[in-house]
Design a protein around this motif. Sequence first.
Motif, mmCIF file in Angstrom:
data_model
loop_
_atom_site.group_PDB
_atom_site.id
_atom_site.type_symbol
_atom_site.label_atom_id
_atom_site.label_comp_id
_atom_site.label_asym_id
_atom_site.label_seq_id
_atom_site.Cartn_x
_atom_site.Cartn_y
_atom_site.Cartn_z
ATOM 1 N N ILE A 197 1.313 7.358 8.794
ATOM 2 C CA ILE A 197 2.381 6.516 9.325
ATOM 3 C C ILE A 197 2.260 5.157 8.661
ATOM 4 C CG2 ILE A 197 3.420 5.530 11.396
ATOM 5 C CD1 ILE A 197 2.045 7.746 12.990
ATOM 6 N N LEU A 198 3.306 4.769 7.942
ATOM 7 C CA LEU A 198 3.269 3.569 7.111
ATOM 8 C C LEU A 198 4.407 2.637 7.504
ATOM 9 C CD1 LEU A 198 1.521 2.707 4.558
ATOM 10 C CD2 LEU A 198 3.498 3.401 3.209
ATOM 11 N N LEU A 199 4.094 1.357 7.650
ATOM 12 C CA LEU A 199 5.101 0.341 7.956
ATOM 13 C C LEU A 199 5.138 -0.656 6.804
ATOM 14 C CD1 LEU A 199 7.057 -0.597 10.242
ATOM 15 C CD2 LEU A 199 5.264 -2.188 10.934
ATOM 16 N N SER A 200 6.327 -0.931 6.290
ATOM 17 C CA SER A 200 6.423 -1.808 5.127
ATOM 18 C C SER A 200 7.557 -2.810 5.281
ATOM 19 C CB SER A 200 6.627 -0.983 3.853
ATOM 20 O OG SER A 200 7.816 -0.210 3.939
ATOM 21 N N LYS A 201 7.377 -3.951 4.584
ATOM 22 C CA LYS A 201 8.405 -4.988 4.523
ATOM 23 C C LYS A 201 8.085 -5.881 3.327
ATOM 24 C CE LYS A 201 10.578 -8.784 7.036
ATOM 25 N NZ LYS A 201 10.613 -9.593 8.294
ATOM 26 N N ASN A 202 9.105 -6.148 2.523
ATOM 27 C CA ASN A 202 8.940 -7.030 1.358
ATOM 28 C C ASN A 202 7.767 -6.594 0.475
ATOM 29 O OD1 ASN A 202 11.077 -8.604 2.332
ATOM 30 N ND2 ASN A 202 9.704 -9.952 3.478
ATOM 31 N N ARG A 203 7.693 -5.300 0.217
ATOM 32 C CA ARG A 203 6.679 -4.718 -0.656
ATOM 33 C C ARG A 203 5.258 -4.813 -0.094
ATOM 34 N NH1 ARG A 203 8.536 -6.723 -6.745
ATOM 35 N NH2 ARG A 203 10.643 -5.836 -6.671
ATOM 36 N N ARG A 204 5.132 -5.191 1.142
ATOM 37 C CA ARG A 204 3.829 -5.202 1.804
ATOM 38 C C ARG A 204 3.783 -4.045 2.788
ATOM 39 N NH1 ARG A 204 1.969 -7.081 6.709
ATOM 40 N NH2 ARG A 204 -0.267 -7.613 6.798
ATOM 41 N N ALA A 205 2.799 -3.174 2.633
ATOM 42 C CA ALA A 205 2.717 -1.971 3.463
ATOM 43 C C ALA A 205 1.426 -1.982 4.291
ATOM 44 C CB ALA A 205 2.765 -0.721 2.600
ATOM 45 N N VAL A 206 1.539 -1.493 5.502
ATOM 46 C CA VAL A 206 0.394 -1.377 6.405
ATOM 47 C C VAL A 206 0.321 0.056 6.902
ATOM 48 C CG1 VAL A 206 -0.634 -2.136 8.578
ATOM 49 C CG2 VAL A 206 0.573 -3.783 7.136
ATOM 50 N N ILE A 207 -0.854 0.674 6.773
ATOM 51 C CA ILE A 207 -1.051 2.018 7.320
ATOM 52 C C ILE A 207 -1.282 1.893 8.827
ATOM 53 C CG2 ILE A 207 -2.494 4.083 7.335
ATOM 54 C CD1 ILE A 207 -3.081 3.625 4.416
ATOM 55 N N ILE A 208 -0.326 2.392 9.605
ATOM 56 C CA ILE A 208 -0.451 2.341 11.060
ATOM 57 C C ILE A 208 -1.494 3.337 11.545
ATOM 58 C CG2 ILE A 208 0.785 2.625 13.250
ATOM 59 C CD1 ILE A 208 1.658 0.204 11.601
ATOM 60 N N GLU A 209 -1.422 4.538 10.995
ATOM 61 C CA GLU A 209 -2.382 5.565 11.394
ATOM 62 C C GLU A 209 -2.350 6.706 10.385
ATOM 63 O OE1 GLU A 209 -3.908 7.818 15.419
ATOM 64 O OE2 GLU A 209 -2.217 6.427 15.475
ATOM 65 N N GLU A 210 -3.497 7.313 10.182
ATOM 66 C CA GLU A 210 -3.610 8.514 9.365
ATOM 67 C C GLU A 210 -4.358 9.538 10.187
ATOM 68 O OE1 GLU A 210 -4.189 8.915 4.724
ATOM 69 O OE2 GLU A 210 -6.151 8.769 5.703
ATOM 70 N N MET A 211 -3.736 10.675 10.428
ATOM 71 C CA MET A 211 -4.298 11.625 11.393
ATOM 72 C C MET A 211 -4.014 13.055 10.991
ATOM 73 S SD MET A 211 -1.481 11.133 14.438
ATOM 74 C CE MET A 211 -1.908 12.682 15.244
#
Length: 228
Positions: free
Chosen positions: A57-71
Amino acid sequence: MKKYFLISCLVFIFCTMLSSQQVKPHDFVPEQHYHLKNGYELSITDAVKQNEHVCCILLSKNRRAVIIEEMAYFNNLKYYPRYEGIDFDYFFAIEFFMGGYSCRLHEKKTGSKVLEFDTAGSRPVFEAENQLLIYSVDTEGDAFFPKSVYLYDLKNGKKHKLNTFLQKAQEKNLFWLNILNWFDSFEFGNITPENVEIVFYGCYKPLFDEAGEFFDTEDCRFSFMVER
């Protein structure tokens, strides 16, 4: 020779069984992309690691991405996380199944989890425009209210426990509360900057005949105001 042939057969059978359990590329779940408020994009993707499906699950904005969870989800789509449209200005929620349905509310800016709550087998009640969410959590040791129900005003950062309002209405009207399906029983009424009207329709009024014998129930609803 026979012994060698037998061992070869067993090895072949074992390899065939192992191969049949491996995840094939065409078994992948298609990537899912959702546009959220304030320019965020949510992506739910599928990959394979050590023959197990893994969801990211990945959240991104303005080319910046954060992995919310990997399961891992045990190669079973029932455990695949879902986005059900719960989207606020600064928060969003994902639904999971781990023996029961629940949601996790995440902050968009950091991706961190701020709340985990029950869905009681149905979608939670929320109002995106006014940043309002109704949710429940288990309450240990309370026979009358096995779940605590809250109104979360995300705009003001306040949580209001609704059990007291429900209990007062039950005592006043002698209604039977359908506490097992609370999430199917709430809706929002009039909303102002000062107050929120909560409508509860998951209760039943017992009906008795002339002899005082119980014979049926009548659907009832009531509303109450919560100060923001």
